[in-house]
Every structure is written in C-alpha cells, then in structure tokens.
Design a protein around this motif. Structure first.
Motif, mmCIF file in Angstrom:
data_model
loop_
_atom_site.group_PDB
_atom_site.id
_atom_site.type_symbol
_atom_site.label_atom_id
_atom_site.label_comp_id
_atom_site.label_asym_id
_atom_site.label_seq_id
_atom_site.Cartn_x
_atom_site.Cartn_y
_atom_site.Cartn_z
ATOM 1 N N ALA A 22 0.839 -1.203 0.000
ATOM 2 C CA ALA A 22 0.000 0.000 0.000
ATOM 3 C C ALA A 22 0.873 1.251 0.000
ATOM 4 O O ALA A 22 0.549 2.250 -0.655
ATOM 5 N N GLU A 23 1.998 1.201 0.725
ATOM 6 C CA GLU A 23 2.908 2.359 0.783
ATOM 7 C C GLU A 23 3.514 2.637 -0.595
ATOM 8 O O GLU A 23 3.659 3.794 -0.986
ATOM 9 N N ALA A 24 3.842 1.584 -1.334
ATOM 10 C CA ALA A 24 4.388 1.767 -2.689
ATOM 11 C C ALA A 24 3.332 2.378 -3.599
ATOM 12 O O ALA A 24 3.625 3.297 -4.387
ATOM 13 N N GLN A 25 2.113 1.914 -3.503
ATOM 14 C CA GLN A 25 1.029 2.460 -4.322
ATOM 15 C C GLN A 25 0.800 3.938 -4.004
ATOM 16 O O GLN A 25 0.516 4.735 -4.885
ATOM 17 N N ALA A 26 0.977 4.303 -2.756
ATOM 18 C CA ALA A 26 0.722 5.676 -2.315
ATOM 19 C C ALA A 26 1.741 6.677 -2.861
ATOM 20 O O ALA A 26 1.450 7.875 -2.922
ATOM 21 N N ILE A 27 2.925 6.231 -3.264
ATOM 22 C CA ILE A 27 3.920 7.191 -3.755
ATOM 23 C C ILE A 27 3.884 7.375 -5.274
ATOM 24 O O ILE A 27 4.596 8.225 -5.802
ATOM 25 N N VAL A 28 3.069 6.620 -5.984
ATOM 26 C CA VAL A 28 3.038 6.724 -7.449
ATOM 27 C C VAL A 28 2.745 8.156 -7.888
ATOM 28 O O VAL A 28 3.487 8.737 -8.685
ATOM 29 N N GLU A 29 1.675 8.737 -7.399
ATOM 30 C CA GLU A 29 1.305 10.103 -7.815
ATOM 31 C C GLU A 29 2.357 11.133 -7.405
ATOM 32 O O GLU A 29 2.722 11.986 -8.220
ATOM 33 N N PRO A 30 2.867 11.098 -6.170
ATOM 34 C CA PRO A 30 3.933 12.046 -5.825
ATOM 35 C C PRO A 30 5.177 11.905 -6.722
ATOM 36 O O PRO A 30 5.804 12.908 -7.076
ATOM 37 N N VAL A 31 5.537 10.684 -7.094
ATOM 38 C CA VAL A 31 6.690 10.498 -7.989
ATOM 39 C C VAL A 31 6.390 11.097 -9.358
ATOM 40 O O VAL A 31 7.237 11.784 -9.948
ATOM 41 N N ILE A 32 5.192 10.882 -9.857
ATOM 42 C CA ILE A 32 4.806 11.462 -11.156
ATOM 43 C C ILE A 32 4.896 12.987 -11.090
ATOM 44 O O ILE A 32 5.441 13.628 -11.988
ATOM 45 N N GLU A 33 4.376 13.580 -10.036
ATOM 46 C CA GLU A 33 4.433 15.041 -9.886
ATOM 47 C C GLU A 33 5.878 15.528 -9.797
ATOM 48 O O GLU A 33 6.232 16.549 -10.379
ATOM 49 N N LYS A 34 6.713 14.812 -9.070
ATOM 50 C CA LYS A 34 8.136 15.184 -8.971
ATOM 51 C C LYS A 34 8.787 15.116 -10.347
ATOM 52 O O LYS A 34 9.548 16.006 -10.727
ATOM 53 N N MET A 35 8.509 14.061 -11.107
ATOM 54 C CA MET A 35 9.096 13.930 -12.440
ATOM 55 C C MET A 35 8.707 15.103 -13.330
ATOM 56 O O MET A 35 9.523 15.590 -14.114
ATOM 57 N N LYS A 36 7.486 15.575 -13.194
ATOM 58 C CA LYS A 36 7.011 16.703 -14.007
ATOM 59 C C LYS A 36 7.752 17.992 -13.686
ATOM 60 O O LYS A 36 7.750 18.920 -14.488
ATOM 61 N N SER A 37 8.407 18.058 -12.525
ATOM 62 C CA SER A 37 9.134 19.270 -12.142
ATOM 63 C C SER A 37 10.574 19.272 -12.676
ATOM 64 O O SER A 37 11.292 20.245 -12.477
ATOM 65 N N ASP A 146 14.076 12.118 -1.579
ATOM 66 C CA ASP A 146 12.773 12.636 -1.180
ATOM 67 C C ASP A 146 12.023 11.525 -0.447
ATOM 68 O O ASP A 146 11.529 10.580 -1.078
ATOM 69 N N ALA A 147 11.949 11.639 0.872
ATOM 70 C CA ALA A 147 11.321 10.604 1.702
ATOM 71 C C ALA A 147 9.855 10.392 1.338
ATOM 72 O O ALA A 147 9.341 9.279 1.439
ATOM 73 N N GLY A 148 9.167 11.438 0.898
ATOM 74 C CA GLY A 148 7.759 11.329 0.539
ATOM 75 C C GLY A 148 7.521 10.690 -0.817
ATOM 76 O O GLY A 148 6.385 10.381 -1.167
ATOM 77 N N CYS A 149 8.591 10.486 -1.564
ATOM 78 C CA CYS A 149 8.503 9.831 -2.872
ATOM 79 C C CYS A 149 9.217 8.485 -2.855
ATOM 80 O O CYS A 149 9.696 8.004 -3.886
#
Length: 173
Positions: A22-37, A146-149
């Motif tokens: 579940a923790e891995a699934q939870a970081i998908v969107e934050p990683v995508i947003e980070k990549m966009k930056s 990035d601990a949140g990603c």
C-alpha cells in the motif's frame, strides 16, 4: 549546476504486484508530480531486471519471490512514469544498485556539476544502494532523497534506511 532525478524501480511488481505494498502504491502520484518538475532529459530510471533463473541466484535464494523477470508485466515500469522518461535513460540492473548508472552520472558530473535527487522503491534496498553508490563515487556532489517519494518494504525499514542515508551525508527531504 544540473539537477538530476533518479527514479528507482517504479515497476509493477514493486507497486502492486508480487512485492507490492500500500505504501508503494501511495507514492506513485507524488513520484509522477516530482518527475514533471524536472526536464525530461534530466530524469534517469532504474529497472530491477531478473532472468527466469532468479530463484537460483544469490538474491533469489534469500528472497524466494520471483519478481521483475525481463519481459513480464511485473518487470514493466508504471505506464505514466515510463511516459515521462526517455527510453535511453532507463538502466536495467541485475542487483540492488546500478554500477552503470553510477559510472554514467560520474562522467556527467565531471563534465558539468550535478545535484542528484532520488525517489522510488524500495527505500531500504534499492534506493539506499543507489544513493550510497552515488555518494561514494561523488562525495562532493549533493545527493538527496525525497522521503515522501519513497517507500520501503515496511514503514519501519523505510525510516531506518532514511536514517542510515542521513548518517552518510545524504540529504533527506
């Protein structure tokens, strides 16, 4: 100074497949947003890559869960993450850390100073392995995670890995 993002092993088997959490699934969107930056040309990905003989390898004998076998669905990167990457900047690795990525970024750093940020899976195995390789190869380069990603095998091991990296002068954000 060039800002580099290394996205570690954001593959189906680690997100919601054989070793997913579940923790891995939870970081998908934050990683995508980070990549966009980041500029697409400054994003590098690793892909855990095993063969059909995985269970007979040293890793397979300790972790007897077949995962990330080349060509399977579990080996594939998350589709949205893959779209944000350049195929030539994906490093397949047979073990936790990527020597090829480390050597490549070391050469890039010699040509133009880098700052390197890492995100991905699993904090306590492949993220920490790559972060420590990069820090050993480029001790004066700013390396941060990035601990949140990131997500670990467990929340406890995630925190332990972050602490270990911080003790090794890897910045945790």
């Amino acid at each position: 100074m060039r800002n580099i993002l290394v996205v570690v092993d954001m593959q189906k088997d680690f997100i919601d497949g054989a070793l997913g959490t579940a923790e891995a699934q939870a970081i998908v969107e934050p990683v995508i947003e980070k990549m966009k930056s980041y500029q697409k040309s400054d994003i590098y990905l690793t892909r855990d890559t095993h063969g059909e003989d995985y269970l007979s390898t040293a890793e397979g004998k300790k972790l007897a869960v077949v995962h990330c076998v080349r060509g399977t669905q579990g080996w594939e990167l998350h589709p949205e993450i893959e779209k944000l990457a350049t195929p030539s900047q994906i490093f397949d690795k047979p073990t936790f850390g990527s020597l090829a990525l480390m050597e490549f970024l070391q050469q890039e750093n010699a040509a133009e100073p880098l700052q390197i940020e890492l995100a991905g899976l699993c904090t306590d195995i492949c993220v920490i392995s790559n972060a420590l390789l990069l820090k050993a190869a480029m001790p004066e380069t700013r390396i941060r995670v990035d601990a949140g990603c990131c997500a670990g095998v467990t929340p406890k091991s995630h925190k332990a890995a972050l602490l270990t990296m911080e003790m090794c002068q890897i910045e945790i954000v």
